[in-house]
Design a protein around this motif. Structure first.
Motif, mmCIF file in Angstrom:
data_model
loop_
_atom_site.group_PDB
_atom_site.id
_atom_site.type_symbol
_atom_site.label_atom_id
_atom_site.label_comp_id
_atom_site.label_asym_id
_atom_site.label_seq_id
_atom_site.Cartn_x
_atom_site.Cartn_y
_atom_site.Cartn_z
ATOM 1 N N PHE A 134 -36.836 4.992 -23.017
ATOM 2 C CA PHE A 134 -37.460 3.678 -22.973
ATOM 3 C C PHE A 134 -36.448 2.550 -22.816
ATOM 4 C CE2 PHE A 134 -40.986 6.139 -24.465
ATOM 5 C CZ PHE A 134 -42.050 5.555 -23.816
ATOM 6 N N PRO A 141 -34.866 1.334 -17.908
ATOM 7 C CA PRO A 141 -36.134 0.953 -17.282
ATOM 8 C C PRO A 141 -36.554 1.830 -16.086
ATOM 9 C CG PRO A 141 -34.483 -0.804 -17.100
ATOM 10 C CD PRO A 141 -33.861 0.275 -17.875
ATOM 11 N N TYR A 180 -43.952 -3.435 -25.113
ATOM 12 C CA TYR A 180 -43.021 -2.935 -24.103
ATOM 13 C C TYR A 180 -43.327 -1.461 -23.796
ATOM 14 C CZ TYR A 180 -38.709 -1.126 -22.122
ATOM 15 O OH TYR A 180 -37.810 -0.474 -21.317
ATOM 16 N N THR A 193 -44.660 -0.103 -20.300
ATOM 17 C CA THR A 193 -43.898 0.898 -19.548
ATOM 18 C C THR A 193 -44.792 2.050 -19.104
ATOM 19 O OG1 THR A 193 -42.062 0.356 -20.990
ATOM 20 C CG2 THR A 193 -41.819 2.318 -19.620
ATOM 21 N N ASN A 224 -37.476 -7.907 -14.886
ATOM 22 C CA ASN A 224 -38.422 -6.947 -14.297
ATOM 23 C C ASN A 224 -39.557 -7.624 -13.541
ATOM 24 O OD1 ASN A 224 -36.951 -4.935 -15.369
ATOM 25 N ND2 ASN A 224 -38.285 -4.602 -17.140
#
Ligand SMILES: [Zn+2]
Ligand SMILES: [Zn+2]
Ligand SMILES: [Zn+2]
Ligand SMILES: [Zn+2]
Ligand SMILES: [Zn+2]
Ligand SMILES: [Zn+2]
Ligand SMILES: [Zn+2]
Length: 1730
Positions: free
Chosen positions: A720, A723, A895, A899, A960
């Motif tokens: 994790f 990325p 997060y 993801t 991102n």
């Protein structure tokens, strides 16, 4: 037996009897040294009475002991004749309000689940029935012996401590008065003296250890030299071993050895044999070859004698104190008085401390004495308890070495003190009992590893045995804790906390035990030991829970315990020693420091009891609000959340890794450990508490930090924190396994987060009650499937009182569905509870989870709802845990969600999985629910901190620039591959909008409508249309498949035409007959006599099930046969004591009306060619022979006695019946009734023919030379040609089958060797036909297989005479005929009272053709049939009148000429009176089976069927039936018509000597109607059966309790089953009581109820048997085979009727066959030993 005694012994006996008790007592009263006097007396007499050789006569011994030894003591005690003294004492006594009944083995005991303080509080049956608890929820068990009734013990019951009986005695018990006030000074003094002496004597002699000398004051002057070899029973050696050893040791036969072994086991004293010393020593060596030898001791006979008397004395004391509470108190005083040697020298102490050295019988005697004395006296119970506690450690030490079970150890008495609340409390504070028990326990587990943790050796049998003993200490601890204090004293606090310290010491030794390391490369070589540790954990589970319960009761204790526990935990961890240096983790700008530790590389342990105890206490802080009330007293600041979570987290990661397959090489031991970790037996103090501990940790730390540590422990941090993990992996396909592993770990981690947030149903964690918790468990169990009560109970954790708490809530969440004739009652979840379903419920196993998911989705579809399973609305957390929810909206969480959603959107090959997505969706759902709740419950102006919706609407930060979570969800909604999750995503979006609207309405700042809603709306419409279209397609597809299926079915029928045809044909064959006379209604049918209805001949076609060939049934064709089963039967018997004594000599010609032993024939109705069957049977036989050589197990059928299974339906069969045409259609072509004789004429003709035959027969026998002379004298009746022998019309094949079946009937029916020449063969065939028809009784005639079988049987019986010898059959006919029509040639014929008329009718009709075939005078067979029927019917009517109204047989008082004359007269009067009315005829039809049987018989015989024979008992119907049999409805008409012949016949019947005896009342006779036999009546309540059985003692071993009391359901006898004591020899083999009983009661077959097991047992022969579900059900519609659950059981009449029907229909053997075919293990059981 007395005569066998040697004269010398008899002489002593006489002198002993001359001894006077009164005089001895008087001498004692004068004595200055009473002890010496008494001892001298005993020394002199005891050996005389108890040393009498190898075969003691217990009754004689008892008698002499009472007279010579006990008598004087009683006189002394009373000071007068004890026959007067004891009743006086009893009268003066104020009886105790305690019941105190000591339970026998197998006696039922009751505990009230509502009112008992703990499950060890029980009532005896009598008290229970008189108590309020019988209307409460109660549990019933059978006692293992020992223990007593707690009625009257106010501490044992929350309510209703007294039954009605003991209530009376409790009046005025407030003042505890000294029971001695009811006794006079004198009695007190004397009782004190004598008790002291004899109690002392008994203890001394029982604890005596020398083998050949006595205590000095008991030594005799002249001493014999006999020694006994004593063999001591133990629990290690089996019966068989003991028997074998005995055989070896003393050279006895097996029989004798068995006899001794049973004595040893029951064991009062263990006599074996008298042998001289030297010899015995030799043998002693012999027996001790085994590892742990049976204990053998050689003792002088006088010692054995004194020991026997010592025991006798103790029992005597027990009975004496029963007269008076005062005497009991004196005995207690004597027993507990400290002796000269100080501490531990009282008699009670001495007995207790030698307990393990005493033999079983001695122990149970003194334990019983303790129970009836010390435990019944409240004052002394306390003192005794103190003695017990003081000796506790010593007693336990002895018990560890003891070779008997706990039940016969004095340590088992602990339950009597420790469960009594005040005693337990007193022992804790005064004797520090808790600490003592725990310390003793620790003493016995000595083995530790380097860190001081427990270490267990390989778990061998011996280990297990020892370990079990240690566990009894935990049981004691449980007893002590089971009743919780209502108020705390400072001492109690102090001692409890002291005990708690000791307990923490114990848990500390478990913290981290059995550590494991992941095995890489190679598989482990040996499975490590793990069971012992888990057993310990499991046993301690309740104790740990109870410790917490105690802490919860007092705030001070709770705070102290919390501090102590935390201190020990910190001590255990000793800082973080596992990792080397700390590492720093950071994600999303958060960073945290943690240690380096990998579960997959370092040691990890499942056992963390200290952490878990702390978690439990922490929850209590929250629940009891101590945390808010006294925060200053708590060391909350000392708590280090990372330390708290570390070990529980490791343990959960271990589970995840095991699940991901990373620990495969560690073998099964690990898999098992993980299983138990989650199992209902352990989870409460393992898995559940680990979750709580993590919840505690999260609520106290930054959730971002927690999540990062968690990622790190799951070894997912790398994934994790980089990325582009997803992209990278899709490129490297080679690491597929690793990816898979990581995916599972991610799934597991998400699951864990779901649990941490969602599991708030423990009171203290969430704002819920204990009820809510159990309700939720039940809802989730029932979400999987509907469950029976017992299933549900098994899936719920039980508390220390064995309660799940289910009953209080079940009604609220489930419906109960009642059971049918089979199966169980079921609970079904109420539909409205489905909304509480949580797919990620933490107690689901993987399998349960997927089953529940499937079931719930299916349910939703059925209700036409979308199939989303959103998270349920949850109760709020308690304040201490409230911050936990923030984990959902923490940055790291968002997060992680983002993801995973991104992976899903980008669809990177392996890097994500659907379950991952599903879990993320579930988490989002939970967050939304949470936010919604917060909004809805928000108080004005309160700032809402939970803003999940806002956070997921925001797109990700640079670099991102990932889209927002919401946006990604919208993308995913349209992804075609995620069909299954669409409903869920839509639900999320909808909830999102709801929340937004809520916010808008409440908040002032309006939020701009995002495009999401519009999109969502439009997609929803689109989706709806799509859905509709799909449903339509699905429907069309379904229809197509259905069409295909039915097409296939048609094909199948075409292909298997033969099979179908054969079934159809069989139906047709019967229905054709029915259809043949459609124009002739029942009204006009006549089967007998001149008006016989003519039916066109039916051709019958059948198909062989083996070769599928079709064939017509004719007399010339090859034989077709039916598989059939013949068995002896006593089902109809009216006299079960009667059975065939000598089958070789038995004459079955006349059946007695008691029908005591018949032969039943049954068939499944499947037809085969005779030759096909022969071939099949040969192959079965060959196969069986091969098999027997190879494997040594039985089949469900016995080939050697001709048994086989029907090739089509596997029905047990042992022969075949040939299929034949109606017999009369072959032999009776002359059907013209124009010129037929009347009954009188016919009887005359037949009598003449018989006379001629008898003369001929006599001549043949006499000599062949003189025949010419006599021949001339003999006048042959007209048309009678005795030399004519008719030709047999049947084909050879049919003839062969006629013989086969006939012989089989003969062989089975009489149990003899087959002999087809035997003259009894035809009789047996007729008998079986008659008996089988009788046995169908009133059952509606017409069920197919039975119908086929009966018809074939009837036709066969009618044809059998053609293969028998003609003179033999003629002889039978003559004799049968002579029973009604007297003939001088026969003497020993039974009188008409002793003949079953239906059997006679069948016999006569079937034998008639043998005579008729030689008659050419033109009398038709049908005429004969009619006349026989009328004659027998009249005889039967006379029989009934004789027997049914004996009181009205009182002769005419006026002129008593002679007895028989007046009998005839009154009989005539009665004939006229009764038979003249239609009522009699009607009753005759419907109550007396005779006409019904005849009807069935005749209709089969002539193939002339009535459509509904017993349909309506209306008069017109009845008239048709009479018409059918050519009977007048006025039966007297029958007598009047044939007055001339009947007068003389009746007169002759009445003159029979037996009839006269009957009329004089000198004998009995069967009366009519006989009525159908039924199984015995069973009681409504099962416990009365248990009680009955507990009062039953083995008939062979002198009043001993039977281990397996078994009830014969046929006759009601109780038997001592499955025991050596009651084995008997049957046909050269040893068989158990049940098998032996079947031979006398059921001629081989039997139905029993095993009372202790609550199990029905079917037995047939020696090798067959099966268990059958009992007719007793609990309130939840379940049986309880083995009586494990103890719910009250009640008779289920329907099920009992079903069993009865099996029996009445002779289907028991068949049922066994089917059961054994279905379950092969049944075949291996030694049924004959039951
Ligand atoms: Zn009682
Ligand atoms: Zn009572
Ligand atoms: Zn109750
Ligand atoms: Zn065939
Ligand atoms: Zn069959
Ligand atoms: Zn019986
Ligand atoms: Zn027995």
């Amino acid at each position: 037996m007395a005569s066998e005694l040697e004269p010398e012994v008899q002489a002593t006996e006489r002198t002993l009897l001359e001894c006077s008790a009164e005089e001895t007592a008087a001498k004692w009263l004068q004595a200055t040294d009473l002890t010496k006097e008494v001892y001298q007396h005993l020394a002199h007499y005891v050996p005389k009475i108890y040393c009498r050789g190898p075969n003691p006569f217990p009754q004689k011994e008892d008698m002499l002991a009472q007279h010579v030894l006990l008598g004087p003591m009683e006189w002394y005690l009373c000071g007068e004749d004890p026959a007067l003294g004891f009743p006086k004492l009893e009268q003066a006594n104020k009886p105790s309000h305690l019941c105190g009944r000591v339970f026998k083995v197998g006696e039922p005991t009751y505990s009230c689940r509502d009112c008992a303080v703990d499950p060890t509080c029980v009532l005896c049956m009598e008290c229970f029935l008189g108590s309020i608890h019988k209307d409460h929820r109660y549990r019933m068990t059978t006692s293992g012996g020992g223990g007593f009734c707690d009625c009257g013990d106010t501490e044992a019951w929350k309510e209703g401590p007294f039954c009605q009986k003991h209530e009376l005695n409790s009046a005025g018990m407030e003042v505890e008065e000294d029971p001695l006030v009811h006794l006079s000074e004198d009695v007190i003094a004397r009782a004190y003296n004598i008790f002291a002496i004899i109690f002392q004597y008994a203890v001394e002699i029982l604890t005596w250890e020398k083998e050949s000398e006595l205590p000095a004051d008991l030594e005799m002057i002249e001493k014999s030299d006999t020694y006994y070899c004593m063999l001591f029973n133990d629990e290690v050696h089996t019966y068989e071993q003991v028997i074998y050893t005995l055989q070896k040791a003393v050279n006895c036969t097996q029989k004798e050895a068995i006899g001794f072994a049973t004595t040893v086991d029951r064991d009062v004293s263990n006599f074996i044999l008298i042998v001289i010393l030297g010899d015995c020593q030799e043998r002693k060596r012999n027996t001790s070859r085994q590892t742990k030898p049976l204990k053998v001791q050689v003792m002088h006979s006088s010692i054995v004698a004194h020991q026997n008397f010592g025991l006798k004395l103790l029992s005597w004391l027990g009975s004496i104190i029963g007269y008076s509470d005062g005497l009991r108190r004196i005995l207690c005083q004597v027993g507990l008085q400290e002796g000269p040697d100080g501490e531990n020298s009282s008699l009670v102490d001495r007995l207790m401390r030698t307990d393990s050295k005493l033999w079983k019988g001695a122990r149970s005697v003194y334990h019983q004495l303790f129970m009836s004395s010390l435990l019944m006296d409240l004052k002394y119970k306390k003192l005794f308890a103190v003695r017990f506690a003081k000796n506790y450690q010593q007693l336990q030490r002895d018990f560890m070495e003891d070779d008997h079970e706990r039940a016969v150890s004095v340590t088992a008495l602990s339950v009597q003190f420790f469960t009594a609340p005040t005693l337990a409390r007193m022992l804790i504070t005064e004797e520090n009992l808790m600490t003592t028990i725990i310390k003793t326990f620790m003493d016995h587990l000595k083995q530790r590893d380097a860190q001081g943790r427990f270490q267990f050796e390989r778990y061998t049998a011996l280990q297990a045995f020892k370990f079990r003993r240690v566990q009894s200490l935990i049981l004691d601890l449980k007893y002590v804790l089971i009743s919780k204090p209502t108020e705390w004293s400072d001492e109690l606090r102090q001692k409890f906390l002291e005990g708690f310290d000791a307990f923490l010491e114990l848990l500390k030794c478990m913290q981290g035990m059995d550590p494991i390391t992941r095995q890489v490369g190679q598989h482990i070589e040996m499975e490590p030991e793990w069971e012992a540790a888990f057993t310990l954990q499991m046993k301690l589970t309740h104790v740990i829970s109870m410790m917490q319960d105690w802490c919860a009761l007092d705030e001070k204790v709770l705070i102290e315990a919390y501090k102590k526990c935390l201190a020990v935990l910190t001590q255990c961890h000793g800082g973080f020693t596992d990792g080397e240096q700390p590492v720093t983790l950071s994600i999303c700008g958060h960073s945290v420091e943690t240690i380096r530790y990998c579960v997959s590389q370092e040691k990890v342990s499942i056992h963390l009891p200290i952490s878990r105890l702390l978690a439990g206490l922490h929850v209590l802080l929250s629940k009891s609000e101590v945390a808010y009330k006294f925060p200053e007293l708590l060391p909350l600041s000392e708590l280090s959340p990372p330390m708290l979570i570390e070990h529980p987290l490791r343990c959960l990661v271990l589970c995840a890794q095991v699940h991901a397959g990373m620990w495969r090489r560690n073998g099964f031991s690990l898999v098992n450990q993980i299983y138990y970790y989650h199992n209902v037996k352990c989870r409460r103090e393992m898995f559940d508490k680990d979750i709580v501990m993590l919840q505690t940790g999260v609520s106290m730390m930054d959730p971002n930090h927690f999540l990062m540590i968690m990622l790190s422990r799951f070894e997912l941090y790398q994934i994790f924190s980089s990325p582009d993990y997803g992209k990278r992996l899709s490129a490297e396909i080679t690491h597929k396994d690793v990816v898979q592993q990581n995916n599972t770990l991610i799934e597991e981690m998400l699951y864990l987060i779901i649990m941490l947030v969602g599991e708030r149903y423990s009171p203290g964690v969430g704002q819920v009650s204990a009820m809510d918790e159990i309700k939720r468990e039940i809802i989730h169990q029932l979400s999987i499937k509907p469950m029976a009560h017992s299933e549900l109970v098994k899936s719920l954790p039980e508390d220390e009182n064995k309660e799940t708490g289910m009953e209080s809530v079940i009604e609220a969440v489930a419906h109960f569905r009642k059971p049918g004739l089979t199966g169980r009652g079921m609970y079904e979840l109420k539909p409205e509870c489905a909304k509480e379903f949580n797919l990620y419920f933490y107690h689901f196993s993987r399998a349960e989870q997927s089953k529940a998911e499937e079931a719930q989705r299916k349910l939703k579809r059925q209700h036409r709802e979308d199939s989303a399973l959103p998270p349920p609305v949850l109760p709020p957390f308690c304040p201490l845990f409230a911050s936990l929810v923030n984990i959902l909206q923490s940055d790291v969480m968002l997060y992680i969600m983002g993801t995973i959603l991104r992976w899903a959107v980008e669809r990177h090959g392996y890097a994500w999985s659907e379950s991952m997505l599903q879990r993320v969706l579930h988490l989002i759902g939970m967050a939304l629910q949470e936010e919604k709740q917060h909004l809805e419950n928000a108080v004005e102006e309160h700032v809402l901190t939970f803003t999940f919706t806002q956070k997921i609407s925001k797109p990700g930060d640079a670099p991102n620039n990932s889209p927002s979570i919401l946006a990604m969800l919208e993308t995913l909604q349209n992804a075609p591959s995620l069909e299954v999750h669409k409903d869920m995503i839509r639900w999320i979006l909808k909830t999102f909008n709801t929340i937004k609207k809520l916010r808008e309405s409440s908040s002032t700042s309006p939020v701009v409508e995002t495009e999401g809603t519009i999109m969502e709306e439009s997609t929803r419409d689109k989706d709806k249309a799509e859905r509709k279209r799909k449903a339509e397609i699905a429907r069309l597809r379904r229809e197509k498949i259905m069409a295909q299926m039915s097409e296939m079915q048609r094909h199948f029928i075409d292909e298997n035409r033969e099979l179908f045809q054969q079934t159809l044909e069989l139906d047709a064959s019967a229905s054709a007959v029915l259809d043949s006379s459609p124009m002739v209604s029942d009204t006009a049918l006549t089967a007998l006599g001149p008006a016989q209805t003519q039916v066109p001949e039916q051709r019958q076609f059948v198909t062989c099930i083996l070769c599928q060939e079709e064939q017509e049934v004719t007399e010339e064709s090859r034989a077709m046969v039916l598989a059939a089963f013949i068995q002896r039967s006593t089902v109809l018997s009216k006299n079960r004591t009667k059975f065939i004594q000598d089958p070789e000599k038995y004459d079955p010609l006349f059946m007695h009306p008691d029908l005591s032993c018949g032969t039943h024939t049954g068939s499944c109705g499947h037809v085969m060619h005779a030759h096909c069957w022969q071939r099949y049977f040969d192959s079965v036989q060959a196969k069986e022979q091969r098999r027997q050589q190879r494997l040594r197990f039985h089949t469900s059928y016995d080939v050697e006695s001709g048994e086989f299974l029907c090739p089509l339906c596997e029905c047990l069969s042992n022969t075949v019946i040939p299929l034949l045409l109606p017999p009369r259609s072959i032999f009776n072509r002359r059907l013209i009734f124009s010129d037929q004789p009347s009954l009188a004429q016919w009887i005359r003709t037949i009598s003449q023919q018989i006379k001629a035959l008898l003369v001929l027969r006599k001549e043949e026998n006499a000599a062949t030379s003189k025949n010419s002379e006599n021949r001339n004298e003999l006048e042959l009746p007209e048309g009678f040609k005795p030399n004519f022998h008719p030709k047999n019309p049947y084909s050879d094949s049919i003839k062969e089958m006629l013989t086969t079946f006939g012989t089989a009937t003969y062989k089975v029916g009489l149990k003899v060797h087959p002999n087809e020449e035997d003259p009894r063969v035809p009789i047996m065939c007729w008998g079986s036909c008659a008996y089988t028809i009788q046995s169908i009784g009133k059952r509606i005639f017409g069920s197919r297989p039975c119908d086929d079988c009966l018809r074939s049987l009837t036709r066969f019986a009618a044809a059998h005479w053609t293969v028998a010898s003609l003179p033999v059959v003629q002889g039978h006919f003559c004799k049968l005929f002579a029973a009604l029509v007297p003939n001088d040639s026969y003497e020993d014929l039974p009188c008409i009272l002793d003949i079953d008329m239906f059997h006679l009718l069948v016999g006569l009709v079937l034998a008639l053709p043998a005579l008729q075939c030689q008659d050419f005078s033109g009398i038709s067979l049908s005429t004969g049939d009619l006349h026989i029927f009328h004659l027998v019917t009249m005889a039967h009517i006379v029989q009934i009148l004789f027997t049914s109204r004996p009181e009205e047989n009182g002769m005419d008082q006026g002129n008593p000429t002679s007895e028989e004359e007046s009998a005839v007269l009154s009989l005539y009067r009665m004939l006229q009176q009764y038979t003249g009315s239609p009522c009699f005829a009607h009753r005759f039809w419907h109550q007396v089976a005779f006409l019904q049987c005849t009807f069935v018989y005749i209709s089969l015989f002539y193939t002339l069927l009535f459509s509904s024979p017993f349909a309506v008992p209306g008069t017109s119907h009845f008239e048709h039936l009479c018409n059918y049999l050519s009977l007048p409805t006025n039966l007297f008409g029958l007598f009047q018509e044939n007055r001339e012949i009947m007068n003389s016949l009746i007169e002759s019947w009445c003159h029979d000597s037996e009839v006269k005896r009957y009329l004089r009342g000198e004998r009995d006779a069967i009366s009519y109607p006989r009525g159908a036999n039924k199984l015995i009546d069973l009681p409504e309540d099962y416990s009365s059966l248990i009680n009955q059985a507990s009062n039953f003692s083995c008939p062979k071993s002198g009043g001993d309790k039977s281990r397996a009391p078994t009830l014969c359901l046929v006759c009601g006898s109780l038997l001592c089953s499955q025991s050596y004591c009651c084995q008997t020899e049957l046909e050269g083999e040893d068989v158990g009581a049940c098998t032996a009983h079947t031979y006398s009661c059921g001629s081989g077959a039997g139905i029993f109820l095993r009372v202790r097991e609550c199990q029905v047992l079917f037995l047939a022969g020696k090798t067959k048997g099966c268990f059958y579900s009992p007719p007793y059900l609990d309130d939840y519609g379940e049986t309880d085979q083995g009586l494990r659950r103890g719910n009250p059981l009640h008779l289920c009449r329907e099920r009992f009727k079903k069993i009865q029907k099996l029996w009445q229909q002779h289907s028991v053997t068949e049922e066994i066959g089917h059961a054994q075919e279905a379950n092969q293990t049944l075949v291996g059981i030694d049924w004959q030993h039951l």
